[in-house]
Design a protein around this motif. Structure first.
Motif, mmCIF file in Angstrom:
data_model
loop_
_atom_site.group_PDB
_atom_site.id
_atom_site.type_symbol
_atom_site.label_atom_id
_atom_site.label_comp_id
_atom_site.label_asym_id
_atom_site.label_seq_id
_atom_site.Cartn_x
_atom_site.Cartn_y
_atom_site.Cartn_z
ATOM 1 N N ASN A 60 -5.012 -2.472 7.175
ATOM 2 C CA ASN A 60 -5.066 -3.846 7.674
ATOM 3 C C ASN A 60 -3.679 -4.289 8.135
ATOM 4 O OD1 ASN A 60 -7.851 -3.992 7.184
ATOM 5 N ND2 ASN A 60 -7.515 -4.599 5.063
ATOM 6 N N HIS A 61 -3.247 -5.479 7.726
ATOM 7 C CA HIS A 61 -1.933 -5.977 8.134
ATOM 8 C C HIS A 61 -0.957 -5.992 6.960
ATOM 9 C CE1 HIS A 61 -3.633 -6.983 11.986
ATOM 10 N NE2 HIS A 61 -4.556 -7.727 11.412
ATOM 11 N N GLU A 62 -1.305 -5.297 5.870
ATOM 12 C CA GLU A 62 -0.445 -5.261 4.697
ATOM 13 C C GLU A 62 0.591 -4.154 4.851
ATOM 14 O OE1 GLU A 62 -1.163 -5.590 -0.095
ATOM 15 O OE2 GLU A 62 -2.439 -4.219 1.053
ATOM 16 N N SER A 63 1.853 -4.472 4.626
ATOM 17 C CA SER A 63 2.909 -3.474 4.749
ATOM 18 C C SER A 63 2.824 -2.473 3.608
ATOM 19 C CB SER A 63 4.282 -4.142 4.734
ATOM 20 O OG SER A 63 4.566 -4.658 3.439
ATOM 21 N N SER A 64 3.473 -1.338 3.786
ATOM 22 C CA SER A 64 3.506 -0.327 2.735
ATOM 23 C C SER A 64 4.119 -0.887 1.459
ATOM 24 C CB SER A 64 4.311 0.893 3.194
ATOM 25 O OG SER A 64 3.758 1.459 4.353
ATOM 26 N N ALA A 65 5.232 -1.610 1.606
ATOM 27 C CA ALA A 65 5.920 -2.159 0.433
ATOM 28 C C ALA A 65 5.049 -3.150 -0.306
ATOM 29 C CB ALA A 65 7.232 -2.819 0.863
ATOM 30 N N ASP A 66 4.344 -3.999 0.434
ATOM 31 C CA ASP A 66 3.482 -4.990 -0.216
ATOM 32 C C ASP A 66 2.308 -4.309 -0.919
ATOM 33 O OD1 ASP A 66 5.090 -7.058 0.606
ATOM 34 O OD2 ASP A 66 3.830 -7.634 2.315
ATOM 35 N N ALA A 67 1.733 -3.284 -0.284
ATOM 36 C CA ALA A 67 0.607 -2.576 -0.895
ATOM 37 C C ALA A 67 1.036 -1.892 -2.180
ATOM 38 C CB ALA A 67 0.033 -1.553 0.091
ATOM 39 N N VAL A 68 2.187 -1.232 -2.149
ATOM 40 C CA VAL A 68 2.686 -0.563 -3.346
ATOM 41 C C VAL A 68 2.975 -1.571 -4.450
ATOM 42 C CG1 VAL A 68 4.621 0.757 -4.289
ATOM 43 C CG2 VAL A 68 3.574 1.444 -2.122
ATOM 44 N N ALA A 69 3.602 -2.699 -4.104
ATOM 45 C CA ALA A 69 3.923 -3.717 -5.108
ATOM 46 C C ALA A 69 2.663 -4.298 -5.735
ATOM 47 C CB ALA A 69 4.753 -4.822 -4.460
ATOM 48 N N ARG A 70 1.602 -4.386 -4.973
ATOM 49 C CA ARG A 70 0.351 -4.963 -5.467
ATOM 50 C C ARG A 70 -0.447 -3.984 -6.320
ATOM 51 N NH1 ARG A 70 -4.890 -5.075 -3.329
ATOM 52 N NH2 ARG A 70 -4.205 -4.059 -1.395
ATOM 53 N N VAL A 71 -0.436 -2.720 -5.937
ATOM 54 C CA VAL A 71 -1.348 -1.744 -6.533
ATOM 55 C C VAL A 71 -0.696 -0.852 -7.583
ATOM 56 C CG1 VAL A 71 -2.641 0.355 -5.972
ATOM 57 C CG2 VAL A 71 -2.937 -1.702 -4.592
ATOM 58 N N LEU A 72 0.526 -0.402 -7.321
ATOM 59 C CA LEU A 72 1.148 0.601 -8.174
ATOM 60 C C LEU A 72 1.257 0.183 -9.640
ATOM 61 C CD1 LEU A 72 2.451 3.384 -8.419
ATOM 62 C CD2 LEU A 72 4.643 2.337 -7.772
ATOM 63 N N PRO A 73 1.687 -1.041 -9.966
ATOM 64 C CA PRO A 73 1.779 -1.408 -11.387
ATOM 65 C C PRO A 73 0.445 -1.304 -12.119
ATOM 66 C CG PRO A 73 3.007 -2.957 -10.042
ATOM 67 C CD PRO A 73 2.227 -2.107 -9.091
ATOM 68 N N ASN B 276 -5.266 4.402 10.021
ATOM 69 C CA ASN B 276 -5.363 3.054 9.453
ATOM 70 C C ASN B 276 -5.864 3.031 8.007
ATOM 71 O OD1 ASN B 276 -4.478 1.809 11.903
ATOM 72 N ND2 ASN B 276 -6.538 2.104 12.736
ATOM 73 N N TYR B 277 -5.719 4.154 7.303
ATOM 74 C CA TYR B 277 -6.041 4.190 5.877
ATOM 75 C C TYR B 277 -4.838 4.714 5.100
ATOM 76 C CZ TYR B 277 -10.911 2.808 5.686
ATOM 77 O OH TYR B 277 -12.056 2.078 5.705
ATOM 78 N N ARG B 278 -4.669 4.161 3.913
ATOM 79 C CA ARG B 278 -3.595 4.624 3.025
ATOM 80 C C ARG B 278 -4.142 4.877 1.634
ATOM 81 N NH1 ARG B 278 -1.294 -0.817 3.299
ATOM 82 N NH2 ARG B 278 0.448 0.036 4.496
ATOM 83 N N GLY B 279 -3.456 5.732 0.917
ATOM 84 C CA GLY B 279 -3.780 5.992 -0.483
ATOM 85 C C GLY B 279 -2.524 5.882 -1.320
ATOM 86 N N ILE B 280 -2.683 5.423 -2.535
ATOM 87 C CA ILE B 280 -1.597 5.345 -3.508
ATOM 88 C C ILE B 280 -2.110 5.993 -4.788
ATOM 89 C CG2 ILE B 280 -0.047 3.822 -4.808
ATOM 90 C CD1 ILE B 280 -0.454 1.750 -2.572
#
Length: 260
Positions: free
Chosen positions: A234-247, A208-212
């Protein structure tokens, strides 16, 4: 252009101090699974006889780096001076700190800079959000590289030849049911990271942990580490997390490059 970590400089045999090497190996014999050791156990872990290991341990005890009850030995907080000397003197941790606060402000997540050291990535700088300030990795934490986004980014961006050389010398360990423990699978993942320029790691080390992460280059274009975020899924999808954080990570890495 990226370059692998430089090899240690050549050393004339006359300049080699074997005692220093052995003393450091005794310190490194202690870890989470071996917090207290007898002289025999310490010797087994670093290739010394019991008598030699005991002499090094007693010397370290005299210097204040080790404590003992007469049978068992353990490290003292004085050992932290060695790591703190790096954090205080190295340019990279001091330079990146203000940028990590920028990442945290833009994402509300803990941000890190990590470097590769052998099997592991080492976290040399971090920020923290108000809600997660006491969570995450502490400074100096070491984690096997292949189960972190930062490690994947560094290994991938060193180039295929360097990644293959790294893999050839190591056995991969599974920490969760999601961990990549196959060298062939890891090669494919590193190729994907290399092609896209950033890394995503989910539930590789902890459920239940991810890193970018994005690679961090200096102004000469040389690879110096990785800028990354670690966060609960949490309940955030991979795509949403990447879109939020990566930029935010990519923009910050570009800004950092000018000063490194």
């Amino acid at each position: 252009m990226t370059t692998p970590a430089p090899a240690p400089p050549a050393l004339d045999k006359r300049d080699w101090i074997a005692g220093l090497e052995k003393g450091l190996s005794v310190i490194e014999a202690f870890d989470a699974e071996h917090a207290r050791l007898t002289a025999s156990q310490a010797g087994q872990r670093c290739g010394l006889t019991r008598t030699a290991a005991r002499r090094y341990l007693l010397t370290l005890a005299h210097l204040g780096y080790v404590a003992t009850d007469g049978k068992l030995f353990w490290l003292t907080p004085r050992v932290l001076r060695l790591g703190q000397s790096y954090l205080d003197s190295a340019r990279l941790p001091r330079t990146v700190q203000p940028f990590l606060q920028r990442v945290t402000a833009g994402t509300q997540e803990i941000a890190y800079v990590a470097v590769l050291d052998g099997d592991d990535v080492v976290y040399i700088a971090r920020s923290g959000t108000h809600r997660n300030l006491n969570n995450g990795y502490g400074l100096g934490t070491r984690v096997q590289a292949q189960v972190t986004a930062a490690g994947l980014a560094i290994l991938a961006m060193q180039g295929e030849a360097a990644a293959d050389a790294w893999l050839a010398q190591r056995e991969l360990k599974a920490f969760t049911s999601h961990s990549i423990a196959s060298k062939e699978r890891l090669r494919l993942e590193l190729a994907r990271v290399r092609a896209q320029g950033w890394a995503l790691s989910e539930q590789q080390l902890e459920l239940n942990y991810r890193g970018i992460a994005v690679p961090l280059h200096d102004h000469h274009g040389e690879l110096v580490g990785a800028l990354n975020i670690s966060m609960p899924m949490n309940h955030e999808s991979s795509a949403d997390a990447v879109a939020r954080v990566l930029p935010v990570l990519q923009e910050t890495a570009r800004a950092m490059r000018k000063l490194l």
